[in-house]
Design a protein around this motif. Sequence first.
Motif, short mmCIF file in Angstrom:
data_model
loop_
_atom_site.label_atom_id
_atom_site.label_comp_id
_atom_site.label_asym_id
_atom_site.label_seq_id
_atom_site.Cartn_x
_atom_site.Cartn_y
_atom_site.Cartn_z
N TRP A 46 -10.11 -4.96 -0.27
CA TRP A 46 -9.63 -4.01 0.67
C TRP A 46 -10.40 -4.27 2.11
O TRP A 46 -11.66 -4.78 2.09
CB TRP A 46 -10.16 -2.59 0.04
CG TRP A 46 -9.33 -2.15 -0.89
CD1 TRP A 46 -9.51 -2.37 -2.25
CD2 TRP A 46 -7.96 -1.67 -0.62
NE1 TRP A 46 -8.39 -1.80 -3.05
CE2 TRP A 46 -7.64 -1.21 -1.91
CE3 TRP A 46 -7.21 -0.87 0.19
CZ2 TRP A 46 -6.44 -0.41 -2.18
CZ3 TRP A 46 -6.24 -0.06 0.11
CH2 TRP A 46 -5.84 -0.10 -1.15
N CYS A 88 -2.38 0.44 -3.93
CA CYS A 88 -1.93 -1.06 -3.76
C CYS A 88 -1.58 -1.61 -5.12
O CYS A 88 -2.04 -1.50 -5.90
CB CYS A 88 -3.18 -1.88 -3.31
SG CYS A 88 -2.74 -3.48 -3.29
N GLU A 137 0.65 -1.14 -0.01
CA GLU A 137 0.12 0.01 -0.07
C GLU A 137 0.90 1.11 0.18
O GLU A 137 2.10 1.46 0.55
CB GLU A 137 -0.83 0.02 1.39
CG GLU A 137 -1.98 -1.11 1.19
CD GLU A 137 -1.76 -2.32 1.89
OE1 GLU A 137 -0.48 -2.60 1.93
OE2 GLU A 137 -2.28 -3.09 2.32
#
Lengths: 115, 111
Positions: free
Chosen positions: B34, B23, B6
């Motif tokens: 997520w 990401c 990330e």
Amino acid sequence: EADIYQTPRYLVIGTGKKITLECSQTMGHDKMYWYQQDPGMELHLIHYSYGVNSTEKGDLSSESTVSRIRTEHFPLTLESARPSHTSQYLCASSEYVRGSQETQYFGPGTRLLVL
Amino acid sequence: SQQGEEDPQALSIQEGENATMNCSYKTSINNLQWYRQNSGRGLVHLILIRSNEREKHSGRLRVTLDTSKKSSSLLITASRAADTASYFCATAVKGYQKVTFGIGTKLQVIP
């Protein structure tokens, strides 16, 4: 809120003790997982299971063991706790879909401190 | 090295602003997920986007996926103080029956 529970939420224990972290889910999920997470860090998969009598080691080597005798229950055991085991342990479950990895539902976690 | 990473690692914004986190991953995936984690708690699933999808919405959340760049972004619009949490992407690699989590983005929304 997901129907997945972990006990205890916090555990402070001395070196050499045997501990079992409990995890149970009421969603009927076949797959269950144990992750280890240090504060502010990523999750590391340490064990997972496809269903009853199935257990697999994850990506991170761990001295813990797991069992899966019932669909809803996936306890993690440390035979002899050490300070290096201090961490947060997260249990999760998901449906099993062949060839796919579905949404995981997490429990609240157990924070373990080994003195 | 991480399959999913990330970016940024930490982000601080004012309430009402939009928050974007990214990401990146390395190998082909079946889907990308997520999750949000409030301090000291378990993870909560937000959105799953499959490899043949390009964008998904859920309330104030918008997720995009660019498989050619091997990247995804999570946009939170009109942020609230309650959005303060760590956000993780998890990649489901083809051929494997598990997902890999990144290190997360710590989002702080200042009231």
